[in-house]
Design a protein around this motif. Structure first.
Motif, PDB file in Angstrom:
ATOM      1  N   UNK B  10     -20.873  48.728  45.423  1.00 63.11           N
ATOM      2  CA  UNK B  10     -20.232  47.506  45.834  1.00 63.11           C
ATOM      3  C   UNK B  10     -20.283  47.493  47.281  1.00 63.11           C
ATOM      4  N   UNK B  11     -20.464  46.318  47.879  1.00 59.72           N
ATOM      5  CA  UNK B  11     -20.617  46.332  49.337  1.00 59.72           C
ATOM      6  C   UNK B  11     -20.120  45.049  49.621  1.00 59.72           C
ATOM      7  N   UNK B  12     -19.183  44.891  50.855  1.00 58.93           N
ATOM      8  CA  UNK B  12     -18.883  43.631  51.360  1.00 58.93           C
ATOM      9  C   UNK B  12     -18.995  43.741  52.867  1.00 58.93           C
ATOM     10  N   UNK B  13     -19.452  42.682  53.619  1.00 54.84           N
ATOM     11  CA  UNK B  13     -19.650  42.819  54.797  1.00 54.84           C
ATOM     12  C   UNK B  13     -18.272  42.406  55.744  1.00 54.84           C
ATOM     13  N   UNK B  14     -17.383  42.106  54.929  1.00 55.25           N
ATOM     14  CA  UNK B  14     -16.082  41.723  55.688  1.00 55.25           C
ATOM     15  C   UNK B  14     -15.094  43.157  55.739  1.00 55.25           C
ATOM     16  N   UNK B  15     -14.250  43.418  56.578  1.00 54.04           N
ATOM     17  CA  UNK B  15     -13.553  44.611  56.855  1.00 54.04           C
ATOM     18  C   UNK B  15     -12.430  44.806  55.680  1.00 54.04           C
ATOM     19  N   UNK B  16     -11.749  43.714  55.356  1.00 52.41           N
ATOM     20  CA  UNK B  16     -10.911  43.984  54.333  1.00 52.41           C
ATOM     21  C   UNK B  16     -11.080  42.869  53.044  1.00 52.41           C
ATOM     22  N   UNK B  17     -12.134  43.355  52.361  1.00 52.09           N
ATOM     23  CA  UNK B  17     -12.499  42.251  51.157  1.00 52.09           C
ATOM     24  C   UNK B  17     -11.287  42.230  50.178  1.00 52.09           C
ATOM     25  N   UNK B  18     -10.776  40.877  49.938  1.00 54.66           N
ATOM     26  CA  UNK B  18      -9.863  40.735  49.020  1.00 54.66           C
ATOM     27  C   UNK B  18     -10.213  40.268  47.788  1.00 54.66           C
ATOM     28  N   UNK B  19     -11.183  39.162  47.902  1.00 51.55           N
ATOM     29  CA  UNK B  19     -11.330  38.261  46.676  1.00 51.55           C
ATOM     30  C   UNK B  19     -12.934  38.955  46.154  1.00 51.55           C
ATOM     31  N   UNK B  20     -13.373  38.566  45.113  1.00 51.81           N
ATOM     32  CA  UNK B  20     -14.464  39.076  44.355  1.00 51.81           C
ATOM     33  C   UNK B  20     -15.644  38.159  45.285  1.00 51.81           C
ATOM     34  N   UNK B  21     -15.386  37.223  45.762  1.00 60.37           N
ATOM     35  CA  UNK B  21     -16.332  36.356  46.918  1.00 60.37           C
ATOM     36  C   UNK B  21     -16.654  37.077  48.032  1.00 60.37           C
ATOM     37  N   UNK B  22     -15.967  38.061  48.230  1.00 52.90           N
ATOM     38  CA  UNK B  22     -16.055  38.630  49.812  1.00 52.90           C
ATOM     39  C   UNK B  22     -16.980  39.775  49.579  1.00 52.90           C
ATOM     40  N   UNK B  23     -17.489  40.041  48.381  1.00 52.46           N
ATOM     41  CA  UNK B  23     -18.425  41.153  48.195  1.00 52.46           C
ATOM     42  C   UNK B  23     -19.911  40.481  48.311  1.00 52.46           C
ATOM     43  N   UNK B  24     -20.899  41.155  48.832  1.00 56.06           N
ATOM     44  CA  UNK B  24     -22.313  40.737  48.817  1.00 56.06           C
ATOM     45  C   UNK B  24     -23.001  41.140  47.471  1.00 56.06           C
ATOM     46  N   UNK B  25     -22.278  42.550  47.282  1.00 56.99           N
ATOM     47  CA  UNK B  25     -23.072  43.158  46.020  1.00 56.99           C
ATOM     48  C   UNK B  25     -21.683  43.482  45.289  1.00 56.99           C
ATOM     49  N   UNK B  26     -21.605  42.840  44.134  1.00 57.15           N
ATOM     50  CA  UNK B  26     -20.289  43.196  43.255  1.00 57.15           C
ATOM     51  C   UNK B  26     -20.247  44.479  42.782  1.00 57.15           C
ATOM     52  N   UNK B  27     -21.236  44.728  41.850  1.00 56.77           N
ATOM     53  CA  UNK B  27     -20.952  46.099  41.042  1.00 56.77           C
ATOM     54  C   UNK B  27     -22.271  46.363  40.592  1.00 56.77           C
ATOM     55  N   UNK B  28     -23.075  47.422  41.060  1.00 56.79           N
ATOM     56  CA  UNK B  28     -24.418  47.831  40.961  1.00 56.79           C
ATOM     57  C   UNK B  28     -24.362  49.194  40.204  1.00 56.79           C
ATOM     58  N   UNK B  29     -24.829  49.460  39.216  1.00 62.06           N
ATOM     59  CA  UNK B  29     -24.802  50.756  38.478  1.00 62.06           C
ATOM     60  C   UNK B  29     -26.123  50.867  37.844  1.00 62.06           C
ATOM     61  N   UNK B  30     -27.066  51.481  38.485  1.00 64.83           N
ATOM     62  CA  UNK B  30     -28.421  51.317  38.064  1.00 64.83           C
ATOM     63  C   UNK B  30     -29.327  52.593  38.428  1.00 64.83           C
ATOM     64  N   UNK B  31     -30.568  52.914  37.815  1.00 69.59           N
ATOM     65  CA  UNK B  31     -31.256  54.038  38.292  1.00 69.59           C
ATOM     66  C   UNK B  31     -32.673  53.393  38.316  1.00 69.59           C
TER      67      UNK B  31
END
Lengths: 289, 361
Positions: B10-31
């Motif tokens: 998961x990745x967020x460009x903000x330093x202290x992400x709190x909400x789900x919408x703070x994340x540019x990538x929410x959850x990636x699990x792939x190959x």
């Protein structure tokens, strides 16, 4: 080819022509006029041809001032351009530090030029100036009013302090304009910090650095107010740059003819070197293909 | 060569992400399998480039790990990963010749000059850049520049994967085709893993063996172009792939029949079964090209009013009103389009059922 019968469109160029005439052509031609005459007083003059030019070019004090001026402007470019680039590279790229450093850098540029000379007179005074007292208390004798080298060092310090920020601002603007992808590609290509500078940052800054070199060249070659306030051209003639000497002739001795001839030579030198720098920087790195 | 895995990234460009919408990538699990041609497809701003930069190491993910062949590379900078990236706008070293541009990544890694020359000439040959080698890179056309960017990735013989971030954006339409074909050729020849980011579905579907559809920081579906087209796992995939997108109509299920208000549509047994057991809002989805349009009532058809017919050359797009819902059909050029009233038949095998926007299967 048929000629246009109606040539009224030429009137559209007239405003520009009038402005340029008053701002450049008429003053310049006045100087040309003076440079060809010997003037004793109102209505008393005689045409002397290019005698003043010959006299001025042979004038040893002028030649000394000219070499002094070349040395000064050369040092200015050699110090300010690399220093300006270094500071720009070291500046923060985001956050509050950007505004803070930009404002701090801009301060010297906002101070009137003769005030700058006065600031540095006080700053370097051996009896009360912060710099003068400090350096003398370290056991180094320093007095810009008595020793030519100290006068030069002080003038250079003042000039670098005053004008490097301009180079920094230009270089910083140039650096900020480089798209992030260039740095990303350089990282993936394994480029070192030096290679990134040499092959990305420096070429991309070419435009702004051309402007910086031209501005610093012209301005430093014309420098007058700051050294005049600081040293008055002394000690002796050690810091008598071209414009200081020119003013001495023109208003001190009221030799209008020689001063006009001198002004034109001065003007042509600046124009010539600006042209050379411009062409050189325009074509640098273009290679043979 | 490498198989690339993203583990709970998961990745967020903000330093202290709190909400789900703070994340540019929410959850990636792939190959990503070694040697595959993948396309990452999604609308602008869905996190495609972020994902690509995490794979190449330009970004370190806020959470999760990246591994190549089981080796954890999360903390490694891009130059230490055996990966290359081609950007949206061609990146060139303007003051260098084409040859020096191609040699740059090798020289930075201290390769000896004879190897540099051999590799550069090989790659220039593959990319048809040989005649340009002595030219300065700055003056070339966009497609040549983009080939050079790609070439800088190909010269390194340790490169296992090449990432493309919308590489054809600045290329003229005609040259786009040539360059895309060239990319496919290179992929077949060199068997490198290609990951290709685009928001253009035609580009994704023609380029890749496997297409991954992204939306709002999540991978919605990975599959062959055909699977995505026929069995979109989510309403978004149905909308996004295909032109026009899939039709969706809210229904209720009774027995083997789906009801749109009073109109009934027959489903196949398996789909109806799934529908009866599912909870949430039920919708049927059908591709415009699978919807049958008849001028008269046929067995199992429902009536609709025609709103518009657009002739698109080789086919027509019909926009119709079916019991208050808009529905589109794509019919071949030869078939006459009914003028006012049409009868629609939903072939059971192409009529999919979605519960709370997800495909039931």
């Amino acid at each position: 080819m048929e000629k246009w019968e109606n040539n009224k469109a030429w009137f559209l160029v007239l405003p520009v022509f009038i402005i340029v005439a008053f701002s450049a052509i008429i003053p310049l031609m006045t100087v040309v006029n003076y440079s060809l005459q010997d003037i004793w007083g109102p209505g008393q003059q005689v045409f002397v041809g290019i005698e003043w030019f010959e006299e001025m070019l042979a004038n040893e004090r002028l030649q000394d001032a000219l070499w002094r001026q070349f040395l000064f402007s050369g040092l200015v470019l050699l110090i300010e351009i690399p220093l300006g680039i270094l500071i720009a590279l070291a500046m923060p790229k985001r956050g509050w530090g950007v505004s803070a450093s930009l404002v701090t850098l801009a301060v010297p540029l906002l101070i009137p030029w003769n005030v700058i000379g006065t600031i540095w007179i006080i700053f370097t005074r051996p009896d009360i100036g912060l710099f003068g007292v400090t350096i003398n208390s370290l056991g180094i004798a320093f007095d810009h009013t008595a020793r030519p080298l100290d006068a030069w060092i002080t003038t250079m310090l003042m000039e670098v302090w005053h004008w490097t920020p301009l180079v920094v601002l230009l270089a910083y603007a140039g650096l900020r304009a480089i798209p992030e992808a260039y740095y990303q590609a350089a990282r993936i290509d394994g480029a070192s910090v030096w290679a990134t500078f040499r092959y990305i940052q420096l070429p991309k800054m070419r435009g702004v650095l051309t402007i910086a070199v031209l501005l610093r060249w012209m301005d430093s070659f014309l420098i007058y107010a700051e050294p005049f306030a600081l040293t008055g051209g002394g000690p002796g003639n050690a810091t008598t740059f071209l414009s200081i000497y020119l003013v001495k002739i023109a208003t001190g001795q009221f030799d209008l003819g020689p001063a006009a001839a001198f002004s034109l030579i001065y003007f042509l030198i600046i124009l010539l070197f600006s042209f050379i720098f411009y062409q050189a920087l325009l074509n640098v790195g273009k290679g043979d293909k | 060569m490498a198989q690339i895995e993203l583990l709970d990234v998961a990745h967020s460009y903000s330093d202290s992400p709190t909400k789900k919408s703070d994340f540019a990538l929410k959850h990636i699990h792939d190959r990503w399998q070694d040697g595959g041609a993948y396309a990452l497809l999604g609308p602008s701003g869905c996190g495609k480039t972020t994902l690509l930069n995490i794979i190449s190491g330009l970004l370190t993910p806020s959470q999760g790990r990246v591994s190549y062949d089981g080796r954890d590379v999360t903390a490694l900078p891009p130059e230490k990963r055996n990966i290359a990236q081609v950007f949206q706008f061609p990146v060139l070293y303007d003051t260098m010749s084409v040859y020096d541009n191609l040699a740059f990544p090798l020289r930075n890694r201290g390769t000896c000059e004879s190897d540099v020359q051999r590799r550069v000439l090989e790659v220039a040959d593959i990319l048809d850049l040989s005649p340009l080698l002595k030219k300065r890179a700055a003056g070339l056309a966009a497609d040549a520049k983009q080939k050079i960017s790609l070439g800088r990735g190909l010269v390194r013989n340790d490169v296992a994967a090449i990432l493309f971030d919308e590489p054809l954006t600045v290329i003229d339409p005609q040259l786009k085709w040539d360059l895309r074909r060239k990319l496919k050729e290179i992929h077949e020849q060199l068997k490198l893993t290609f990951i290709y980011v685009t928001h253009d579905q035609v580009e994704a579907l023609t380029f890749a063996d496997q297409v991954m559809v992204m939306y709002e920081g999540e991978l919605f579906q990975t599959g062959t172009p055909q699977a995505l087209f026929e069995n979109p796992s989510h309403k978004f995939v149905g909308y996004f792939i295909g032109s026009p997108g899939m039709n969706f109509l809210p229904v209720t299920i009774d027995g083997n029949t789906a009801f749109i208000n009073e109109l009934s549509i027959k489903l196949d047994d398996k789909t109806a079964d799934l529908g009866r057991n599912a909870s949430g809002k039920l919708e049927i989805g059908i591709r415009p090209m699978y919807l049958e349009v008849h001028p008269v009532s046929v067995n199992g058809s429902v009536p609709a009013t025609v709103r518009a017919v657009e002739d698109q050359g080789s086919f027509k797009i019909m926009t119709m009103n079916l019991s208050g819902h808009m529905i589109r059909a794509k019919i071949p050029e030869g078939n006459p389009a009914p003028q006012n009233n049409a009868w629609l038949r939903f072939p059971a095998q192409w009529t999919k059922l979605f519960a709370d926007e997800r495909l039931l299967n």
